[in-house]
Design an enzyme around this catalytic site. Sequence first.
Site, PDB file in Angstrom:
ATOM      1  N   GLU A  48     -13.145  -4.498  -1.589  1.00 24.90           N
ATOM      2  CA  GLU A  48     -13.700  -6.083  -2.177  1.00 24.90           C
ATOM      3  C   GLU A  48     -15.070  -6.030  -1.962  1.00 24.90           C
ATOM      4  OE1 GLU A  48     -11.324  -9.581  -1.006  1.00 24.90           O
ATOM      5  OE2 GLU A  48     -13.477 -10.522  -1.271  1.00 24.90           O
ATOM      6  N   SER A  97      -7.630  -4.745   6.808  1.00 25.67           N
ATOM      7  CA  SER A  97      -8.303  -5.789   7.538  1.00 25.67           C
ATOM      8  C   SER A  97      -7.578  -7.046   7.750  1.00 25.67           C
ATOM      9  CB  SER A  97      -9.668  -5.842   7.099  1.00 25.67           C
ATOM     10  OG  SER A  97      -9.649  -5.998   5.731  1.00 25.67           O
ATOM     11  N   THR A 108     -13.005 -12.540   0.751  1.00 31.80           N
ATOM     12  CA  THR A 108     -11.668 -13.583   0.700  1.00 31.80           C
ATOM     13  C   THR A 108     -11.046 -13.500   1.863  1.00 31.80           C
ATOM     14  OG1 THR A 108     -10.507 -11.946  -0.565  1.00 31.80           O
ATOM     15  CG2 THR A 108     -11.723 -13.691  -1.802  1.00 31.80           C
ATOM     16  N   HIS A 113      -2.999  -1.917   1.045  1.00 30.38           N
ATOM     17  CA  HIS A 113      -3.259  -1.283   2.214  1.00 30.38           C
ATOM     18  C   HIS A 113      -2.106  -1.012   3.135  1.00 30.38           C
ATOM     19  CE1 HIS A 113      -7.767  -2.226   1.947  1.00 30.38           C
ATOM     20  NE2 HIS A 113      -7.272  -0.961   1.385  1.00 30.38           N
ATOM     21  N   CYS A 166      -7.346  -9.412  -8.398  1.00 28.01           N
ATOM     22  CA  CYS A 166      -6.600 -10.933  -8.218  1.00 28.01           C
ATOM     23  C   CYS A 166      -7.833 -11.769  -8.831  1.00 28.01           C
ATOM     24  CB  CYS A 166      -6.923 -10.936  -6.747  1.00 28.01           C
ATOM     25  SG  CYS A 166      -6.444 -12.697  -6.203  1.00 28.01           S
TER      26      CYS A 166
HETATM   27  S1  SF4 Z   1      -5.781 -12.578  -0.167  1.00 25.68           S
HETATM   28 FE1  SF4 Z   1      -6.274 -14.076  -1.721  1.00 25.68          FE
HETATM   29  S2  SF4 Z   1      -7.973 -13.346  -2.838  1.00 25.68           S
HETATM   30 FE2  SF4 Z   1      -7.052 -11.611  -1.751  1.00 25.68          FE
HETATM   31  S3  SF4 Z   1      -5.736 -10.489  -3.231  1.00 25.68           S
HETATM   32 FE3  SF4 Z   1      -4.593 -11.958  -1.969  1.00 25.68          FE
HETATM   33  S4  SF4 Z   1      -4.610 -14.013  -3.261  1.00 25.68           S
HETATM   34 FE4  SF4 Z   1      -6.285 -12.782  -3.916  1.00 25.68          FE
END
Ligand code: SF4
Length: 306
Positions: free
Chosen positions: A133, A246, A169, A39, A96
């Site tokens: 996500e 976000s 997450t 993003h 991820c």
């Molecule tokens: S914030 Fe955490 S869960 Fe999200 S892509 Fe990055 S490492 Fe992965």
Amino acid sequence: MVISIDSNSGFCFGVTRAIKAAESELEKGSLYCLGDIVHNGQEVARLEMKGLATIDYDDLRTLPSHSRVLLRAHGEPPSTYWIAQQRGIEIIDATCPVVKKLQDRIRACYESHKNDETLPPQIVIYGKPGHAEVIGLQGQTNNTAIVIESVEQLDRIDFTRPIYLFSQTTKSVEGFQALVEKIKSQNSRANNRSNEARKEITNHKSQIALEAHDTICRSVANRVKELQAFARANDIVFFVGGTKSSNAKVLYNHCKEANENTFFVSSPDEVDLSKITNPDAKVGICGATSTPLWLMEAVSERLSAS
Ligand code: SF4
């Protein structure tokens, strides 16, 4: 003025991994990415210059077979893999691993409870509706999961039925804890009701009112304290982030809490130099998990040149 870049800001492990995958796959030939790889408009543009073509779901349905499509760190619902398989599209899966694990947990929860007919369970995802996500997470439940963003939306949950709570997450730990507390208090109210629903709950073999899974990525959550310490150590802070991110909004708000002289910028051009009134000011530059280091460095160069 003294300019410093926060050493803890920048791409998280998942985004770095997806971008490395894109760069290495681009060396082999043409590559599509389903949705923005990150993003951040500038980073997307940099990779597009290298040949990465960003596509949407409609494009996916019309790509020629054998096309190669990269799935970004956010992950995808099962339907995306199914479409790709039907069309003979090669998937480069850069989801991820932390998101993948969360998808698996939600899917396992859904599969083990979907046939509970006495008290049908509810899978609740604390997240932003429509976020990539979250779409991937909902897909693990055949799109039956309820997505809520705040305690104000809890009226969408039936408190007489078991609740399995998970989190996107990148949501805040405080927000998640507030939801858990509120659900617990609503549950005890529902359990105190002397009606049929209560009897059913009491008799139900699982006896689960709430099962809360804090699935917030610590790569984001742990940044808050470090980011706030950095913001406090500077007189003025430029937070660099994409307007679609976000995570950038969440981290920017934390920064602003720690230092009210924090300003959100998406690019060096957006830096308002008039905000720096003291020539000896300590100016900090930081960013989100989707902010590339090179962009923070470009903001630093703009400030140095002023
Ligand atoms: S914030 Fe955490 S869960 Fe999200 S892509 Fe990055 S490492 Fe992965």
